[in-house]
Design a protein around this motif. Sequence first.
Motif, PDB file in Angstrom:
ATOM      1  N   UNK A 180      45.897  10.251  -6.969  1.00 32.80           N
ATOM      2  CA  UNK A 180      45.814  10.166  -8.432  1.00 32.80           C
ATOM      3  C   UNK A 180      44.367  10.106  -8.881  1.00 32.80           C
ATOM      4  N   UNK A 181      44.108  10.721 -10.043  1.00 34.75           N
ATOM      5  CA  UNK A 181      42.720  10.771 -10.517  1.00 34.75           C
ATOM      6  C   UNK A 181      42.185   9.368 -10.795  1.00 34.75           C
ATOM      7  N   UNK A 182      43.047   8.497 -11.331  1.00 34.51           N
ATOM      8  CA  UNK A 182      42.626   7.107 -11.576  1.00 34.51           C
ATOM      9  C   UNK A 182      42.189   6.451 -10.272  1.00 34.51           C
ATOM     10  N   UNK A 183      42.987   6.650  -9.217  1.00 34.75           N
ATOM     11  CA  UNK A 183      42.645   6.067  -7.912  1.00 34.75           C
ATOM     12  C   UNK A 183      41.376   6.676  -7.345  1.00 34.75           C
ATOM     13  N   UNK A 184      41.164   7.976  -7.575  1.00 34.96           N
ATOM     14  CA  UNK A 184      39.946   8.617  -7.047  1.00 34.96           C
ATOM     15  C   UNK A 184      38.697   7.978  -7.650  1.00 34.96           C
ATOM     16  N   UNK A 185      38.813   7.621  -8.935  1.00 30.37           N
ATOM     17  CA  UNK A 185      37.655   6.989  -9.581  1.00 30.37           C
ATOM     18  C   UNK A 185      37.454   5.573  -9.042  1.00 30.37           C
ATOM     19  N   UNK A 186      38.589   4.863  -8.803  1.00 30.02           N
ATOM     20  CA  UNK A 186      38.493   3.475  -8.333  1.00 30.02           C
ATOM     21  C   UNK A 186      38.061   3.375  -6.872  1.00 30.02           C
ATOM     22  N   UNK A 187      38.321   4.446  -6.101  1.00 31.53           N
ATOM     23  CA  UNK A 187      38.134   4.364  -4.645  1.00 31.53           C
ATOM     24  C   UNK A 187      37.191   5.464  -4.163  1.00 31.53           C
ATOM     25  N   UNK A 188      36.087   5.638  -4.860  1.00 34.13           N
ATOM     26  CA  UNK A 188      35.150   6.723  -4.586  1.00 34.13           C
ATOM     27  C   UNK A 188      34.702   6.800  -3.120  1.00 34.13           C
ATOM     28  N   UNK A 189      34.348   5.677  -2.474  1.00 39.09           N
ATOM     29  CA  UNK A 189      33.880   5.779  -1.070  1.00 39.09           C
ATOM     30  C   UNK A 189      34.932   6.398  -0.146  1.00 39.09           C
ATOM     31  N   UNK A 190      36.198   6.091  -0.352  1.00 36.79           N
ATOM     32  CA  UNK A 190      37.239   6.687   0.493  1.00 36.79           C
ATOM     33  C   UNK A 190      37.398   8.179   0.224  1.00 36.79           C
ATOM     34  N   UNK A 199      40.807  18.214   2.186  1.00 34.16           N
ATOM     35  CA  UNK A 199      40.744  18.559   0.775  1.00 34.16           C
ATOM     36  C   UNK A 199      41.443  17.447   0.005  1.00 34.16           C
ATOM     37  N   UNK A 200      40.731  16.814  -0.912  1.00 32.66           N
ATOM     38  CA  UNK A 200      41.356  15.775  -1.726  1.00 32.66           C
ATOM     39  C   UNK A 200      41.800  16.434  -3.031  1.00 32.66           C
ATOM     40  N   UNK A 201      43.115  16.404  -3.291  1.00 29.10           N
ATOM     41  CA  UNK A 201      43.652  17.071  -4.469  1.00 29.10           C
ATOM     42  C   UNK A 201      43.891  16.038  -5.566  1.00 29.10           C
ATOM     43  N   UNK A 202      43.156  16.130  -6.687  1.00 32.21           N
ATOM     44  CA  UNK A 202      43.347  15.158  -7.762  1.00 32.21           C
ATOM     45  C   UNK A 202      44.693  15.377  -8.454  1.00 32.21           C
ATOM     46  N   UNK A 203      45.415  14.295  -8.713  1.00 30.70           N
ATOM     47  CA  UNK A 203      46.717  14.385  -9.378  1.00 30.70           C
ATOM     48  C   UNK A 203      46.567  13.859 -10.800  1.00 30.70           C
ATOM     49  N   UNK A 204      46.961  14.716 -11.768  1.00 31.02           N
ATOM     50  CA  UNK A 204      46.711  14.379 -13.178  1.00 31.02           C
ATOM     51  C   UNK A 204      47.975  13.996 -13.927  1.00 31.02           C
ATOM     52  N   UNK A 205      49.118  13.929 -13.219  1.00 28.24           N
ATOM     53  CA  UNK A 205      50.374  13.609 -13.920  1.00 28.24           C
ATOM     54  C   UNK A 205      50.582  12.097 -13.964  1.00 28.24           C
ATOM     55  N   UNK A 206      51.456  11.658 -14.856  1.00 29.47           N
ATOM     56  CA  UNK A 206      51.848  10.246 -14.978  1.00 29.47           C
ATOM     57  C   UNK A 206      50.658   9.330 -15.203  1.00 29.47           C
ATOM     58  N   UNK A 207      50.663   8.202 -14.484  1.00 28.61           N
ATOM     59  CA  UNK A 207      49.545   7.265 -14.579  1.00 28.61           C
ATOM     60  C   UNK A 207      48.399   7.645 -13.659  1.00 28.61           C
ATOM     61  N   UNK A 208      48.567   8.775 -12.963  1.00 30.97           N
ATOM     62  CA  UNK A 208      47.548   9.275 -12.029  1.00 30.97           C
ATOM     63  C   UNK A 208      47.264   8.267 -10.928  1.00 30.97           C
ATOM     64  N   UNK A 209      48.354   7.652 -10.389  1.00 27.41           N
ATOM     65  CA  UNK A 209      48.200   6.720  -9.264  1.00 27.41           C
ATOM     66  C   UNK A 209      49.152   7.121  -8.132  1.00 27.41           C
TER      67      UNK A 209
END
Length: 393
Positions: free
Chosen positions: A137-147, A157-167
């Motif tokens: 989820x995009x929200x998680x990508x922002x929260x967990x940048x080092x991972x 390849x990390x695929x950002x997910x933009x649906x729902x709460x993005x988690x």
Amino acid sequence: MNYQVDEKGYYGRFGGAYIPEILHRCVEDLQKNYLKVLESDSFKQEYQTLLRDYAGRPSPLYFAKRLSGKYGCRIYLKREDLNHTGAHKINNTIGQILVARSMEKTRIIAETGAGQHGVATATTCALMDMPCAVYMGKTDMERQQPNVEKMRMLGATVVPVLSGNMTLKDATNEAIRDWCCHPSDTFYIIGSTVGPHPYPDMVARLQSVISEEIKWQLEAKEDRNYPDYLVACVGGGSNAAGTVYHYLDDERVKIVLAEAGGEGLLSGRSAATIQLGKEGILHGARTLVMQNEDGQIEEPYSISAGLDYPGVGPMHANLSETKRATALPVDDGEAIAAAFELTQLEGIIPALESAHALGALPKLSFKPEDLVVLTVSGRGDKDMETYLKHFNS
Ligand SMILES: *Cc1c(COP(=O)(O)O)cnc(C)c1O
């Protein structure tokens, strides 16, 4: 009483495989093959060699003297935090990638919330030279940048997910969608004891190395191969499943599952699924789910990203329903206090998830001769920012 999965993939009422038509073949293939693979000599040999030489097993069983003094019993810590990549998750990803390879799959996908399962999957994909897509989820990508950066460096390849709460829940849905589009060449590595049968059983078996080691390690140290208590934290349930697996039918052993209470059971901000969930279907299994009256998933909350899941493994739903296990909610503040306590008493900084297991200790009453084994599922490096906030305040 039998707490293991039955031939149809159920633990009591919970489990099964509720999946879209297009995935039937894939899931059925896996159902037919996973035990054959896991029990084959070639799998066992390669899995055990990698666990030893690559992941660093066996993980120590450490007698925590000062922590024991504090709680008036004998506490051993099962040190999954010392594994390569810092948690128990590598036990599972090594096993599943070997299953994928033996089923001639050529591409790996995974979902991740906090990024820990994504990193463990990307790690084993680098090791095995397999292409890897991780949905996050995009929200998680922002929260967990080092991972995110680690996964990319490992070649995923990390695929950002933009649906729902993005988690995590949305990332899982997206990974399932990918699997539906590529059923023949793609293997979906699920990160916990969740998902359609056979995933909960497969993941539990791959993590069961934890209790296999506890048995002989306890025997060597205490002259008995079982504890009075096993304590582990539960997100989806994989480190707990591994910790209890070889003791499920041994009723001398009490099982304590620590759930994330968040800001409190009644606060509306919690991830204590066993306490608050109702029966429903989530990600292919019948289990306890945090949902509102219309069956809409309720967004869970915990200070710990790894416990922040609106469901729980069907094995654990059944263990608590049958009262084989006791589920205890541990809230954010209690987990933080427990993390500082372990650090100060033993010089071990636990992951925030594992701190929930430690936070269950003050809620139990022990006799001096009680033997307790508590699984430290991971290390706290990834949580330093959160810990420091509380240290300075
Ligand atoms: C992912 C994670 C958990 C939660 O997952 P389970 O499947 O419930 O074990 C717990 N601890 C750590 C360190 C984790 O990374």
